[in-house]
Design an enzyme around this catalytic site. Sequence first.
Site, PDB file in Angstrom:
ATOM      1  N   CYS A  13       0.813  -1.211   0.000  1.00 45.81           N
ATOM      2  CA  CYS A  13       0.000   0.000   0.000  1.00 45.81           C
ATOM      3  C   CYS A  13       0.853   1.271   0.000  1.00 45.81           C
ATOM      4  O   CYS A  13       0.565   2.203  -0.733  1.00 45.81           O
ATOM      5  CB  CYS A  13      -0.937  -0.006   1.202  1.00 45.81           C
ATOM      6  SG  CYS A  13      -1.816   1.530   1.470  1.00 45.81           S
ATOM      7  N   CYS A  16       1.340   3.336   5.132  1.00 50.66           N
ATOM      8  CA  CYS A  16       1.856   3.275   6.506  1.00 50.66           C
ATOM      9  C   CYS A  16       3.262   2.681   6.499  1.00 50.66           C
ATOM     10  O   CYS A  16       3.433   1.476   6.742  1.00 50.66           O
ATOM     11  CB  CYS A  16       0.935   2.439   7.389  1.00 50.66           C
ATOM     12  SG  CYS A  16      -0.740   3.062   7.525  1.00 50.66           S
ATOM     13  N   CYS A  88      -8.712  -0.618   7.071  1.00 49.22           N
ATOM     14  CA  CYS A  88      -7.534   0.247   7.187  1.00 49.22           C
ATOM     15  C   CYS A  88      -7.373   0.692   8.637  1.00 49.22           C
ATOM     16  O   CYS A  88      -8.294   1.255   9.235  1.00 49.22           O
ATOM     17  CB  CYS A  88      -7.685   1.456   6.270  1.00 49.22           C
ATOM     18  SG  CYS A  88      -6.333   2.651   6.409  1.00 49.22           S
ATOM     19  N   GLN A 212      -7.961  19.439   8.635  1.00 48.90           N
ATOM     20  CA  GLN A 212      -6.920  18.528   9.117  1.00 48.90           C
ATOM     21  C   GLN A 212      -7.507  17.148   9.406  1.00 48.90           C
ATOM     22  O   GLN A 212      -8.588  17.038   9.987  1.00 48.90           O
ATOM     23  CB  GLN A 212      -6.267  19.092  10.383  1.00 48.90           C
ATOM     24  CG  GLN A 212      -5.485  20.372  10.156  1.00 48.90           C
ATOM     25  CD  GLN A 212      -4.074  20.128   9.627  1.00 48.90           C
ATOM     26  OE1 GLN A 212      -3.715  19.008   9.286  1.00 48.90           O
ATOM     27  NE2 GLN A 212      -3.278  21.177   9.552  1.00 48.90           N
ATOM     28  N   GLU A 262      -6.902  33.653   1.406  1.00 47.16           N
ATOM     29  CA  GLU A 262      -6.901  32.340   0.760  1.00 47.16           C
ATOM     30  C   GLU A 262      -7.314  32.528  -0.697  1.00 47.16           C
ATOM     31  O   GLU A 262      -8.226  33.300  -0.998  1.00 47.16           O
ATOM     32  CB  GLU A 262      -7.878  31.407   1.477  1.00 47.16           C
ATOM     33  CG  GLU A 262      -8.233  30.128   0.766  1.00 47.16           C
ATOM     34  CD  GLU A 262      -7.055  29.192   0.623  1.00 47.16           C
ATOM     35  OE1 GLU A 262      -6.811  28.745  -0.522  1.00 47.16           O
ATOM     36  OE2 GLU A 262      -6.380  28.917   1.629  1.00 47.16           O
ATOM     37  N   ASP A 307       0.230  28.434   6.952  1.00 49.49           N
ATOM     38  CA  ASP A 307       0.127  26.982   6.872  1.00 49.49           C
ATOM     39  C   ASP A 307      -0.029  26.590   5.399  1.00 49.49           C
ATOM     40  O   ASP A 307      -1.115  26.222   4.947  1.00 49.49           O
ATOM     41  CB  ASP A 307      -1.077  26.505   7.703  1.00 49.49           C
ATOM     42  CG  ASP A 307      -1.156  24.981   7.802  1.00 49.49           C
ATOM     43  OD1 ASP A 307      -0.271  24.298   7.257  1.00 49.49           O
ATOM     44  OD2 ASP A 307      -2.116  24.479   8.419  1.00 49.49           O
ATOM     45  N   CYS A 334       3.269  20.566   7.047  1.00 43.43           N
ATOM     46  CA  CYS A 334       3.245  19.103   7.030  1.00 43.43           C
ATOM     47  C   CYS A 334       4.447  18.552   6.287  1.00 43.43           C
ATOM     48  O   CYS A 334       4.564  17.341   6.092  1.00 43.43           O
ATOM     49  CB  CYS A 334       1.944  18.597   6.397  1.00 43.43           C
ATOM     50  SG  CYS A 334       1.718  19.130   4.690  1.00 43.43           S
TER      51      CYS A 334
END
Length: 379
Positions: A13, A16, A88, A212, A262, A307, A334
């Site tokens: 996958c 993870c 999942c 988020q 934005e 952000d 991130c």
Amino acid sequence: MTYVNKCPAAKYCGGCRYQGKSYAEQLALKQQFVQSLYAGCPVEPIIGAADPYNYRNKVQFAFGSSRGRVIYGNYVPSTHQIVEIDDCQIAARQANAITADIRKLAVSFRLSIFDENSMAGFLRHVMVRTAHKTGQVMVILVAGTHVFPKKKDFIRELRKLHPEITTIILNVNSRHTSMVLGDKTEVLYGRGFIEDILCGKIFRISPASFYQINAEQTEKLYTEAIRLADLQKDEVLLDAYCGIGTIGIVASDSVREVIGVEINKIAIKDARINAELNDADNISFFCQDAGKFMVNTNRKIDAVIMDPARAGADEKFLSSLIRLKPKKIVYISCNPVTQKRDVRYLAGRGYEVQCVQPVDMFPFTEHIETVVLMSRKDT
């Protein structure tokens, strides 16, 4: 304790990459990475999750056919080959259960499954968005065509199985693209959006809204970012890349005024609605490029929270930020690598790093969220 690979799809996958590692090991690796990246800067201990499982409030699965069977799951990295995933471990439990039942209904209703080679068929993706605090659930059926056979019967049966679903949406994406959602949507049931509560504020979430994906960790992230900013009641805060207004609205109680900027029109529409929902009358939103806004404004801005997306900020934005001369910059990212690149640019032009705070928003993945506080040297 070291966990074995719980997910049978882990090897294929790619979602993870920290499978097989204990959560303590994962946190240690992420802490080490951030400390290495920000060598010489004060890096705080990483803020981990109380529960690293089933945290994703937005889950999307691709549908396909294999040997006459309807399958769903995630794509193998850099391909459109589907890895079957029945449960999942980082997806919300409701999302797993709802998607499994949609597959069964697709079979019983004989819905055609979209084929990327022929660009024909109906069901292409299923996206489920869940609200952590309110319990509201949005289901988005992404289809290759707007023609939905036995639509009313399908919706009725899905709601019988999952009465917790508060809205169902049909999204049409007939293009050859890696984007999940298309441009056309039809509300099949409910209001077409869900609402969640974050840091005591209520937020409307539309199908394409950025929100988020880990609500519990987001509250920790925003609380920490606002704490680091040390906002004062007489200050004006600029929320750059404000999205649907989450952090700006949360911070609005701490300052005299918030300005959110934005470029996405849909996000700004939601942000204005969210401000009304929270009676935040000291916040205003502008649908503009944030860099251009900063160049053209004559307002005195005391603090900036930014952000950006994973690619980070471009040089035009950063140079505009330098000209604005805020006392404090709180940079949430991130992607610490592009963040460090941008921080280096700001550090060479009058700002210095005061603190780096890692927050684990994405357990079992290699991704990490970091908050960097910078202050102007001449203040």
